[in-house]
Design an enzyme around this catalytic site. Structure first.
Site, PDB file in Angstrom:
ATOM      1  N   GLY A 155       2.541   0.341   5.020  1.00  0.00           N
ATOM      2  CA  GLY A 155       3.853  -0.317   4.952  1.00  0.00           C
ATOM      3  C   GLY A 155       4.914   0.750   4.719  1.00  0.00           C
ATOM      4  O   GLY A 155       4.667   1.939   4.936  1.00  0.00           O
ATOM      5  N   THR A 235      -0.413   3.641  -7.089  1.00  0.00           N
ATOM      6  CA  THR A 235       0.932   3.190  -7.478  1.00  0.00           C
ATOM      7  C   THR A 235       1.164   1.779  -6.936  1.00  0.00           C
ATOM      8  O   THR A 235       2.306   1.333  -6.831  1.00  0.00           O
ATOM      9  CB  THR A 235       2.031   4.121  -6.907  1.00  0.00           C
ATOM     10  OG1 THR A 235       1.833   4.253  -5.497  1.00  0.00           O
ATOM     11  CG2 THR A 235       2.019   5.481  -7.558  1.00  0.00           C
ATOM     12  N   ARG A 237      -1.109  -1.813  -7.272  1.00  0.00           N
ATOM     13  CA  ARG A 237      -1.363  -2.759  -8.356  1.00  0.00           C
ATOM     14  C   ARG A 237      -2.734  -2.424  -8.942  1.00  0.00           C
ATOM     15  O   ARG A 237      -3.666  -2.102  -8.197  1.00  0.00           O
ATOM     16  CB  ARG A 237      -1.372  -4.206  -7.844  1.00  0.00           C
ATOM     17  CG  ARG A 237      -0.001  -4.780  -7.496  1.00  0.00           C
ATOM     18  CD  ARG A 237       0.876  -5.010  -8.733  1.00  0.00           C
ATOM     19  NE  ARG A 237       2.160  -5.605  -8.409  1.00  0.00           N
ATOM     20  CZ  ARG A 237       3.291  -4.923  -8.180  1.00  0.00           C
ATOM     21  NH1 ARG A 237       3.283  -3.603  -8.235  1.00  0.00           N
ATOM     22  NH2 ARG A 237       4.420  -5.540  -7.919  1.00  0.00           N
ATOM     23  N   GLU A 266      -1.864  -4.734 -17.681  1.00  0.00           N
ATOM     24  CA  GLU A 266      -0.713  -3.926 -18.086  1.00  0.00           C
ATOM     25  C   GLU A 266      -0.027  -4.620 -19.249  1.00  0.00           C
ATOM     26  O   GLU A 266       0.166  -5.831 -19.174  1.00  0.00           O
ATOM     27  CB  GLU A 266       0.273  -3.775 -16.925  1.00  0.00           C
ATOM     28  CG  GLU A 266      -0.282  -2.867 -15.859  1.00  0.00           C
ATOM     29  CD  GLU A 266       0.685  -2.638 -14.697  1.00  0.00           C
ATOM     30  OE1 GLU A 266       1.868  -3.034 -14.803  1.00  0.00           O
ATOM     31  OE2 GLU A 266       0.246  -2.072 -13.699  1.00  0.00           O
ATOM     32  N   HIS A 285       3.642   2.233 -15.220  1.00  0.00           N
ATOM     33  CA  HIS A 285       4.212   1.472 -14.083  1.00  0.00           C
ATOM     34  C   HIS A 285       5.699   1.829 -13.885  1.00  0.00           C
ATOM     35  O   HIS A 285       6.578   0.969 -14.006  1.00  0.00           O
ATOM     36  CB  HIS A 285       4.020  -0.038 -14.299  1.00  0.00           C
ATOM     37  CG  HIS A 285       4.071  -0.810 -13.005  1.00  0.00           C
ATOM     38  ND1 HIS A 285       3.374  -1.961 -12.782  1.00  0.00           N
ATOM     39  CD2 HIS A 285       4.756  -0.594 -11.848  1.00  0.00           C
ATOM     40  CE1 HIS A 285       3.610  -2.419 -11.565  1.00  0.00           C
ATOM     41  NE2 HIS A 285       4.454  -1.585 -10.967  1.00  0.00           N
ATOM     42  N   ALA A 287       6.803   3.870 -11.048  1.00  0.00           N
ATOM     43  CA  ALA A 287       6.996   4.560  -9.762  1.00  0.00           C
ATOM     44  C   ALA A 287       8.377   4.315  -9.161  1.00  0.00           C
ATOM     45  O   ALA A 287       8.925   5.179  -8.497  1.00  0.00           O
ATOM     46  CB  ALA A 287       5.904   4.167  -8.779  1.00  0.00           C
TER      47      ALA A 287
END
Ligand code: GLV
Length: 328
Positions: A155, A235, A237, A266, A285, A287
């Site tokens: 993607g 990066t 899930r 998380e 988390h 990024a």
């Protein structure tokens, strides 16, 4: 005028955008997310929810919030809400595509470089006073230039990571999501199967959304198929990886290391095995966490709410309610 609940304090102009459009905005003041009960109570009278990926939006919440017309997620991923279920309830779901791809790719590359060249590990050692001399054999890592990068998911973030890999002189392989025809990669990249990618890559970087077909996509079998000298970068899930299998693979040396910006759950609880392994880097988390990108994400989520409350189709819809809820 609509009532908007915003589930956390936000950077940038998001709140101003909502207020300038004439909406009454309530912002959750806590540093931590509202509990599910508090979230449901606050959303009950709201026309719109600006949500984060830490807010689970389920059918009960939508049912108990008859005015709610849009859940605007401040994230590219939207695995915290089922868009089909929301569409059935007449509620739009939106996300923030595009704006975070380059920032997230920068961070994925930072993790790749960190793991291959042992940046965090050696910095921790220096900070602990262990730097005694220039050592010919100390902290030897894996060259990034000339290495093979395997990108799972082509993607917009995968594309951005591929361009960085090519810029670093890497061979870049990629595969798409299971069961889907992948977009082409940038010129110079090679599409292969997941099995071929795992066997050939020195760095495997994950860029798929979390769906039922990608949950635990990387499990014991896939980790065993990687080179013993290879690194896993996540990066995407946490649940895309079978974390118990990953710990085992790292402990037994089945792979060389991992750099994880996402975990399951998380936050990763203190004392978790992943924190104790020297060949693992865990970040919380972040990024997409640049000042500019997080501001743009929040502003984009606000713009989606403004559109829905003006009776328009939101620019970043990930679902399409047959009968969108209207103002009572
Ligand atoms: C962050 O993880 C996002 O999906 O935007």
């Amino acid at each position: 005028m609509g009532r908007v609940f915003v589930s956390r304090q936000l950077p940038g102009r998001a709140i101003a955008i909502l207020q300038e459009a004439g909406h009454a905005v309530e912002v959750w003041p806590g540093e931590l997310p509202p509990s599910p009960g508090i979230l449901a109570a606050r959303v009950r009278g709201a026309d719109a929810l600006l949500a984060l990926l830490t807010d689970r939006i389920d059918a009960d919440l939508l049912e108990q919030s008859p005015r709610l017309r849009v859940v605007a997620n401040m994230a590219a991923g939207y695995d915290n809400v089922d868009p089909g279920m929301a569409a059935g309830a007449g509620v739009w779901v939106t996300n923030t595509p595009g704006v975070l791809a380059e920032t997230t790719a920068d961070f994925a590359f930072a993790l790749l470089l960190d793991s291959g060249r042992r940046v965090t590990e050696s910095a921790n050692s220096a900070r602990a006073g262990e730097w005694r001399t220039w050592s010919p054999g100390g902290f030897l890592g894996l060259d990034v230039h000339g290495a093979t990068l395997g990108i799972v998911g082509m993607g917009e973030i995968g594309q951005a990571v591929a361009r960085r890999g090519l810029g670093f002189g890497m061979r870049v392989l990629f595969c798409g999501r299971p069961g889907q025809t992948s977009k082409a990669g940038p010129p110079g990249t090679e599409q292969v199967s997941l099995a071929e990618l795992l066997a050939a890559s020195d760095f495997v970087s994950l860029h798929v959304p979390l769906t039922e077909s990608t949950r635990r996509l990387i499990g014991a079998r896939e980790l065993a198929a990687m080179k013993r000298t290879a690194f896993l970068v996540n990066t995407a899930r946490g649940s895309v990886v079978d974390q118990d299998a990953l710990v085992k693979a790292l402990v037994t040396g089945e792979i060389a290391g991992a750099a994880l910006d996402v975990t399951d759950p998380e936050p990763l609880p203190g004392g978790h095995a992943l924190y104790s392994l020297p060949n693992v880097v865990v970040t919380p988390h972040i990024a997409s966490a640049s000042v500019a990108t997080r501001s743009r994400m929040a502003e984009m989520a606000a713009a989606n709410i403004v559109a829905v409350l003006a009776g328009e189709q939101p620019p970043n819809a990930v679902n399409r309610p047959q009968s969108p809820r209207r103002l009572p």
